[in-house]
Design an enzyme around this catalytic site. Sequence first.
Site, PDB file in Angstrom:
ATOM      1  N   HIS A 152       2.813   1.128  -4.615  1.00 18.34           N
ATOM      2  CA  HIS A 152       1.383   1.370  -4.415  1.00 18.34           C
ATOM      3  C   HIS A 152       0.873   0.832  -3.076  1.00 18.34           C
ATOM      4  O   HIS A 152      -0.260   1.118  -2.671  1.00 18.34           O
ATOM      5  CB  HIS A 152       0.569   0.729  -5.546  1.00 18.34           C
ATOM      6  CG  HIS A 152      -0.600   1.555  -5.980  1.00 18.34           C
ATOM      7  ND1 HIS A 152      -1.316   2.358  -5.116  1.00 18.34           N
ATOM      8  CD2 HIS A 152      -1.188   1.709  -7.198  1.00 18.34           C
ATOM      9  CE1 HIS A 152      -2.292   2.963  -5.767  1.00 18.34           C
ATOM     10  NE2 HIS A 152      -2.238   2.588  -7.030  1.00 18.34           N
ATOM     11  N   ARG A 153       1.697   0.074  -2.347  1.00 22.14           N
ATOM     12  CA  ARG A 153       1.254  -0.420  -1.049  1.00 22.14           C
ATOM     13  C   ARG A 153       1.127   0.714  -0.028  1.00 22.14           C
ATOM     14  O   ARG A 153       0.342   0.610   0.914  1.00 22.14           O
ATOM     15  CB  ARG A 153       2.237  -1.482  -0.523  1.00 22.14           C
ATOM     16  CG  ARG A 153       2.239  -2.773  -1.324  1.00 22.14           C
ATOM     17  CD  ARG A 153       3.301  -3.732  -0.833  1.00 22.14           C
ATOM     18  NE  ARG A 153       4.663  -3.179  -0.993  1.00 22.14           N
ATOM     19  CZ  ARG A 153       5.778  -3.848  -0.709  1.00 22.14           C
ATOM     20  NH1 ARG A 153       5.682  -5.085  -0.240  1.00 22.14           N
ATOM     21  NH2 ARG A 153       6.958  -3.305  -0.892  1.00 22.14           N
TER      22      ARG A 153
END
Length: 425
Positions: free
Chosen positions: A390-391
């Site tokens: 999700h970064r």
Amino acid sequence: MADIVMPKLGLTMTEGTIAAWYRQPGETFVKGDILFEVETEKVTNEIEAASNGQLETILHAEGSVVLVGEPIARMMLEGEAPTQAASAPLVSMPENPTSRHAPSARKLMAEHDIDPASVVGSGRDGRIMKGDILRVIATPLARRIARDTGKDLQVISGTGPAGRIKAADVLAAQPAAAPTPNDVTHETTSPKITVPDALRMATARRVQAAKRDIPHFYVSRDVNAGPLLHLRASLNAETSTRQKMSVTHLLVKALGLALHRHPALNSIWLPDGIMTLPEIGVGIVTETPGGLRIPVLNGADHLPLDTLAATCGVLLDRARTGRLRNADVSGGAISISNVGMFGAGSLTPIIGPPQAMILGVGAEQQAFRPAADGNPELRREINLTLAADHRLIDGADAARFLSTLTELLENPLDLLRAPESRQTL
């Protein structure tokens, strides 16, 4: 005098295990000679000398786990005068003639009472590697059958060359007799604690760090696998000597094409920022006697299926025999882990850093779905679960990528075509 340090052999490597020293204190070497061997959880690397010199002292013996950048030995550059410290190593090296063989190979030879003289080594200067011993003990199929049936290879006599155990030997072996009531005792035994080897510990630390440091999220869907399985059957029905196709081969190709259509996802997260990869590679999670390995097939988007399948075969063979090279595990923003052959319906996988995604694939299952006319239709489906970092990937991006992958699998003729041209990654 200069230090020899533990090299950094990958973007996320933090430590390595010294598998072997090829030079002893006092011995000279020239640029390009192999000085030592380093094992990581991914691959074994032979480290060459960067210049001419002489090994003065060894600071860490074989089997030591050393952080990247830490000194492991000291050397004198060509032309330097020797020091008094060069007369004796800081670490006493074993004089056993078998010590030049890989530690994992020595362990297997001791466990199976194998004479090193009877084994042909595939390493440098005849060094015996782990894969050499595995090929002597039993065939891969024999090992799998033994594992699945709970039979002990050490008590099975092999009928193959040099006593090698074949699949037929395992199948013919009698299973261990079940204990009779009179044999049952009520003695209490203490739990046994086994210290993991260095590679298992490195893998454990890596997976733990991945789950802790990478903010995973998941998207999942069931895919109509009927067209894909029909294409595979048609390709494999040919009577020529062409490479046989597996579902994994087709999935790797589909992942490569999906990334080609979503080039922004062909990136990885690094401490210094987001790196866009110049080539599309797909890692293939592979079960080996030494644990899981992930060789990477680069060029998955443009390689023809026959070439892709043949290259996969070479990579998986190297992984299972402990002969992966550093180039074989480099690259790729995504991997695939297929547990369908074990009957598991789905898999929620863990991303292997520095990659950004991994696809879990389940076994084929049958389900009734509404057809175009509204009547129930029996379909062959597989479950796909995509784990994403999700970064650098948002939920909508991952969902669109999975939708593209599904479209390719449900309309698999696109796997036979060259990818559409695009500007840049």
